[in-house]
Design a protein around this motif. Structure first.
Motif, mmCIF file in Angstrom:
data_model
loop_
_atom_site.group_PDB
_atom_site.id
_atom_site.type_symbol
_atom_site.label_atom_id
_atom_site.label_comp_id
_atom_site.label_asym_id
_atom_site.label_seq_id
_atom_site.Cartn_x
_atom_site.Cartn_y
_atom_site.Cartn_z
ATOM 1 N N PRO A 1 0.811 -1.249 0.021
ATOM 2 C CA PRO A 1 -0.205 -0.044 -0.026
ATOM 3 C C PRO A 1 0.931 1.239 -0.075
ATOM 4 O O PRO A 1 0.179 2.357 -0.444
ATOM 5 N N ALA A 2 2.103 1.220 0.525
ATOM 6 C CA ALA A 2 2.714 2.446 0.522
ATOM 7 C C ALA A 2 3.986 2.690 -0.718
ATOM 8 O O ALA A 2 4.382 3.729 -0.881
ATOM 9 N N LEU A 3 3.871 1.625 -1.628
ATOM 10 C CA LEU A 3 4.478 1.542 -2.815
ATOM 11 C C LEU A 3 3.962 2.431 -3.784
ATOM 12 O O LEU A 3 2.580 2.376 -4.110
ATOM 13 N N PRO A 4 4.585 3.423 -4.571
ATOM 14 C CA PRO A 4 3.899 3.819 -6.048
ATOM 15 C C PRO A 4 3.789 2.608 -6.732
ATOM 16 O O PRO A 4 4.762 1.995 -7.305
ATOM 17 N N ARG A 5 2.657 2.576 -7.321
ATOM 18 C CA ARG A 5 2.129 1.495 -8.179
ATOM 19 C C ARG A 5 1.102 1.654 -8.871
ATOM 20 O O ARG A 5 0.234 2.597 -8.532
ATOM 21 N N ILE A 6 0.911 0.891 -10.022
ATOM 22 C CA ILE A 6 -0.363 1.128 -10.843
ATOM 23 C C ILE A 6 -1.569 0.349 -10.287
ATOM 24 O O ILE A 6 -1.425 -0.645 -9.405
ATOM 25 N N PRO A 7 -2.723 0.735 -10.508
ATOM 26 C CA PRO A 7 -3.911 0.352 -9.992
ATOM 27 C C PRO A 7 -4.007 -1.465 -10.225
ATOM 28 O O PRO A 7 -4.640 -1.833 -9.424
ATOM 29 N N LEU A 8 -3.523 -1.818 -11.245
ATOM 30 C CA LEU A 8 -3.604 -3.322 -11.632
ATOM 31 C C LEU A 8 -2.901 -4.012 -10.403
ATOM 32 O O LEU A 8 -3.434 -5.219 -10.282
ATOM 33 N N VAL A 9 -2.066 -3.752 -9.635
ATOM 34 C CA VAL A 9 -1.469 -4.432 -8.696
ATOM 35 C C VAL A 9 -2.394 -4.571 -7.505
ATOM 36 O O VAL A 9 -2.759 -5.653 -7.005
ATOM 37 N N ASP A 10 -3.049 -3.558 -7.106
ATOM 38 C CA ASP A 10 -4.156 -3.743 -6.175
ATOM 39 C C ASP A 10 -5.316 -4.752 -6.580
ATOM 40 O O ASP A 10 -5.802 -5.377 -5.818
ATOM 41 N N THR A 11 -5.741 -4.537 -8.008
ATOM 42 C CA THR A 11 -7.045 -5.275 -8.397
ATOM 43 C C THR A 11 -6.308 -6.771 -8.419
ATOM 44 O O THR A 11 -7.226 -7.840 -8.233
ATOM 45 N N ALA A 12 -5.258 -7.289 -9.015
ATOM 46 C CA ALA A 12 -4.636 -8.376 -9.018
ATOM 47 C C ALA A 12 -4.649 -8.930 -7.435
ATOM 48 O O ALA A 12 -4.850 -10.217 -7.216
ATOM 49 N N LEU A 13 -4.102 -8.344 -6.544
ATOM 50 C CA LEU A 13 -3.778 -8.678 -5.257
ATOM 51 C C LEU A 13 -5.476 -9.031 -4.731
ATOM 52 O O LEU A 13 -5.553 -9.931 -3.938
ATOM 53 N N ARG A 14 -6.389 -8.048 -5.038
ATOM 54 C CA ARG A 14 -7.686 -8.335 -4.618
ATOM 55 C C ARG A 14 -8.295 -9.825 -5.330
ATOM 56 O O ARG A 14 -8.820 -10.534 -4.481
ATOM 57 N N LEU A 15 -8.148 -10.055 -6.544
ATOM 58 C CA LEU A 15 -8.391 -11.043 -7.063
ATOM 59 C C LEU A 15 -7.820 -12.471 -6.415
ATOM 60 O O LEU A 15 -8.153 -13.561 -6.455
ATOM 61 N N TRP A 16 -6.472 -12.339 -6.035
ATOM 62 C CA TRP A 16 -5.576 -13.249 -5.412
ATOM 63 C C TRP A 16 -6.175 -13.816 -4.195
ATOM 64 O O TRP A 16 -6.470 -14.740 -3.762
ATOM 65 N N ARG A 17 -6.619 -12.615 -3.242
ATOM 66 C CA ARG A 17 -7.064 -12.881 -2.034
ATOM 67 C C ARG A 17 -8.721 -13.503 -1.933
ATOM 68 O O ARG A 17 -9.011 -14.214 -1.404
#
Length: 152
Positions: A123-139
């Motif tokens: 959450p503290a990293l500069p990242r593209i939104p796909l990182v959060d989407t992919a992690l949500r799918l994984w969880r």
């Protein structure tokens, strides 16, 4: 308006509480973290795309262990020549397990650094939104391939 469709495949690789990410540059040159993966070549199967892209960007070979879901979005923008573009991205998100290779950085590619990052630090990293989407799918591992509450 020019229409552009881009189909891509990405892998979430999690090991010992850490996620494998690659770093690219935003359009303004700011570094940002991305999920390893990228665009399909004409005639290429997405399964092969994700394995090729992960190896290119990180040095690792992976076993694809599941299809987590599909992320799709559209946005309009102007290309470098000022032409209007209606861009539609379809991104397949797989789960992968590292089976070989050694961590290395991509040379002359779209990323310049590959690293394992603590899941808690994402959450503290500069990242593209796909990182959060992919992690949500994984969880969540939604049976529909779409996170709960996604727009229908």
């Amino acid at each position: 308006m020019r229409q552009k469709l881009r189909v891509a495949a990405y892998a979430i690789c999690v090991r010992d509480g850490r996620i494998l990410l690659a770093r690219s540059s935003a359009p303004d040159g700011t570094p940002e973290w991305v999920v390893p993966g990228g665009g399909m070549e004409h005639g290429e199967d997405p399964y092969d795309t994700v394995r090729r892209e992960v190896e290119e960007e990180t040095g690792y070979t992976i076993e694809v262990t599941g299809l987590l879901g599909v992320d799709s979005f559209r946005r309009a923008f102007r290309d470098r020549f000022g032409r209007a573009v209606d861009h539609h991205a379809v991104r397949l998100v797989y789960e992968g397990r590292v089976t070989g290779g050694e961590l290395r950085h991509e040379v002359n590619g779209s990323t310049d650094l590959a690293a394992w990052q603590d899941l808690d630090a994402v959450p503290a990293l500069p990242r593209i939104p796909l990182v959060d989407t992919a992690l949500r799918l994984w969880r969540e591992r939604p049976v529909t391939g779409r996170p709960a509450g996604a727009l229908d």
